[in-house]
Design an enzyme around this catalytic site. Structure first.
Site, PDB file in Angstrom:
ATOM      1  N   GLU A  26      24.219  60.630  66.357  1.00 37.43           N
ATOM      2  CA  GLU A  26      25.025  60.640  65.131  1.00 37.43           C
ATOM      3  C   GLU A  26      24.406  59.699  64.104  1.00 37.43           C
ATOM      4  O   GLU A  26      24.277  58.502  64.330  1.00 37.43           O
ATOM      5  CB  GLU A  26      26.464  60.215  65.439  1.00 37.43           C
ATOM      6  CG  GLU A  26      27.387  60.327  64.243  1.00 37.43           C
ATOM      7  CD  GLU A  26      28.816  59.994  64.600  1.00 37.43           C
ATOM      8  OE1 GLU A  26      29.723  60.702  64.122  1.00 37.43           O
ATOM      9  OE2 GLU A  26      29.041  59.022  65.344  1.00 37.43           O
ATOM     10  N   GLY A  70      36.287  55.223  65.890  1.00 33.57           N
ATOM     11  CA  GLY A  70      35.015  54.601  65.576  1.00 33.57           C
ATOM     12  C   GLY A  70      33.912  55.196  66.423  1.00 33.57           C
ATOM     13  O   GLY A  70      33.999  56.343  66.879  1.00 33.57           O
ATOM     14  N   CYS A 116      33.171  61.746  60.712  1.00 33.23           N
ATOM     15  CA  CYS A 116      32.914  61.948  62.142  1.00 33.23           C
ATOM     16  C   CYS A 116      32.741  63.413  62.486  1.00 33.23           C
ATOM     17  O   CYS A 116      32.000  63.760  63.409  1.00 33.23           O
ATOM     18  CB  CYS A 116      34.032  61.327  62.968  1.00 33.23           C
ATOM     19  SG  CYS A 116      35.681  61.926  62.539  1.00 33.23           S
ATOM     20  N   GLU A 155      39.204  58.257  69.219  1.00 33.04           N
ATOM     21  CA  GLU A 155      38.566  59.303  68.411  1.00 33.04           C
ATOM     22  C   GLU A 155      37.209  58.770  68.022  1.00 33.04           C
ATOM     23  O   GLU A 155      37.096  57.846  67.212  1.00 33.04           O
ATOM     24  CB  GLU A 155      39.428  59.639  67.195  1.00 33.04           C
ATOM     25  CG  GLU A 155      39.077  60.983  66.581  1.00 33.04           C
ATOM     26  CD  GLU A 155      38.147  60.862  65.391  1.00 33.04           C
ATOM     27  OE1 GLU A 155      36.924  61.062  65.592  1.00 33.04           O
ATOM     28  OE2 GLU A 155      38.628  60.571  64.292  1.00 33.04           O
TER      29      GLU A 155
END
Length: 490
Positions: free
Chosen positions: A384, A227, A283, A249
């Site tokens: 992001e 996440g 991601c 991750e």
């Protein structure tokens, strides 16, 4: 409408508080399911069931070959239910059918990979001074807490569940609050495959309740989370209580470096694929394209031209190439970043708007969006966005490209496009990221490790590395001459 349930100690049940959340189809805003809001008590009960099952040896006591048979059976059932699962994944997440189909296929492959891997030799022996024989064996950690995101509901679940079970652990699993449908089907499949009671447990609910309880519990021995970096920090702090193993991750802001000697159309095609696959909700998305100045204008012009033609729409429609954003919250987050980019002075070369025509009026859709004339200090370059938004930067020389690529807190992925093999290898080795490509973008394999540098996480999924996250390493020394050591003389 589906009425989803928790799965605890081999039983399907409602949450203790009887509360539920609406699960929304992001392409239509229709309510497709009701999902229970698991409580702290529900989660603790699931942890207790997993601990008791582990200590009983009902799963950890099975041989590797026995566990492998269950995993192969699960893989076969995923194949049998492929079409149903694709339909549900599209409805649950907003993906296109092609994306969902790939995910379901890869999920089955992942179970088969770990079913095969766990039966292979994994011990070691050492030539040490007599009369001792030294060896190393690998054992399951115990209770594994698994927390997954919403962007790959089935695949991310399997990336954690398959190695955790292969290693002999029991699990407490938390799907993302907004995409629990295919995870529920996966647990139905595991029940059909005959996984013993208590070995696999699932609790839906909010991360601040279910995820926090899993992360803090002294009865959970390893927690694996995928996440955002922000939530990853919370998991890490919570896991410190009993020094449990962690695998995180997390986020990314990955560079895609295009040299002027790259195959131009290949670099364009993967530039599109790197950011607009999965509507950018990936991601490892190539959200920063870094282009050499001699081809910069030409590259931007061609990328914009191609991106204009991407067919956006409901993922269940034929020919759709980019589906919906997963939720209204995520839609608004992306639109906010687009607004920030404009305010920062970046040039909006394409897109930037919500799409509401041609059957998209009730869903969460955004145009493919391209920003140019950006600088490294801009938020849209550093943070992001997790949507179909890409920034394009310019560089002159190789060293500048490397500097731009590494100028971020993240280090998940990156790519280099060049037909000069030596240069491509030289540059990709200097990119500070855990998953990298040369003249391609996005392919990954169950056999290879997945994870990042810096604030993109700790540990690795997939491959032998993914199995090791769910194993403890034990040294065993055997005295072959059973007699007093004679260290003390009296």
């Amino acid at each position: 409408m589906m009425d989803l349930k928790l799965y605890i100690n081999g039983e399907w049940r409602s949450s203790r508080n009887k509360e539920s959340a609406d699960i929304i189809n992001p392409a239509t805003q229709e309510i497709v399911a009701k999902s229970p809001r698991g409580t702290k008590e529900d989660t603790e009960e699931a942890i207790k069931a997993a601990k008791e099952a582990f200590e009983s040896g009902v799963w950890s006591g099975k041989t590797a070959q026995e566990r492998a048979k269950y995993l192969f059976k699960i893989a076969d059932k995923l194949d049998e239910k492929h079409n149903e699962l694709v339909k549900l994944e599209v409805m649950d997440n907003g993906k296109t059918k092609a994306e969902a189909s790939f995910d379901i296929n890869d999920a089955a492959t992942c179970f088969r990979y770990y079913a095969g891997l766990i039966t292979k030799p994994d011990g070691e022996t050492y030539d040490v001074p007599e009369p001792v024989q030294a060896m190393v064996v690998r054992e399951p950690v115990g209770v594994a807490g698994l927390i997954v995101p919403w962007n790959f509901p089935m695949l991310m679940s399997v990336w954690k569940i398959a190695p955790a079970l292969a290693a002999g652990n029991t699990i407490v699993f938390k799907p993302a609050e907004i995409t629990p449908v295919t995870a529920t089907k996966l647990f139905e499949i595991m029940e059909e495959a005959g996984i013993p009671k208590g070995v696999v447990n699932m609790v839906m609910g909010e991360g601040s309740v279910v995820g926090q309880t899993i992360s803090e519990s002294n009865d959970v021995d390893v927690v694996s989370f995928t996440g955002s970096t922000e939530i990853g920090r919370r998991v890490m702090r919570a896991a410190a209580g009993n020094m449990k193993k962690i695998s995180l991750e997390l986020g990314g802001k990955s560079p895609n470096i295009i040299f002027d000697d790259a195959d131009f159309e290949t670099a364009i095609d993967y530039g599109l694929f790197g950011i607009f696959f999965g509507a950018g909700q990936v991601c490892s998305a190539g959200s920063r394209i870094i282009v050499q100045e001699d081809i910069y204008d030409k590259y931007v012009e061609r990328l914009v031209e191609r991106a204009k033609n991407i067919k956006v729409g409901p993922g269940n429609q034929e020919g759709v190439e980019m589906g919906a954003i997963v939720s209204e919250k995520q839609l608004n987050r992306i639109l906010k970043y687009i607004k920030i980019g404009k305010q920062e002075g970046a040039t909006l070369a394409l897109g930037g708007n919500r799409l509401t025509k041609n059957g998209m009026d009730k869903g969460y859709f955004i145009e493919p969006t391209i920003f140019t004339n950006v600088t490294s200090d801009m938020r849209i370059v550093q943070e992001e966005i997790f949507g179909p938004v890409v920034v394009i930067q310019k560089f002159k020389e190789e060293e500048e490209a490397i500097k731009l690529a590494n100028d971020t807190d993240f280090g998940l992925a990156g790519a280099v496009f060049s037909q000069d093999g030596a240069k491509a290898l030289r540059v990709i080795k200097k990119v500070r990221a855990g998953i990298t490509w040369v003249n391609t973008y996005h392919p990954t394999f169950n056999e290879a490790p997945w994870g990042g540098y810096k604030q993109s996480g700790i540990g690795r999924s997939l491959g032998t590395y993914g199995l090791e996250d769910f194993q403890e390493v034990k040294q065993i020394n055997i005295n072959l001459a059973v007699e007093p050591v004679g260290w003390f003389k009296n």
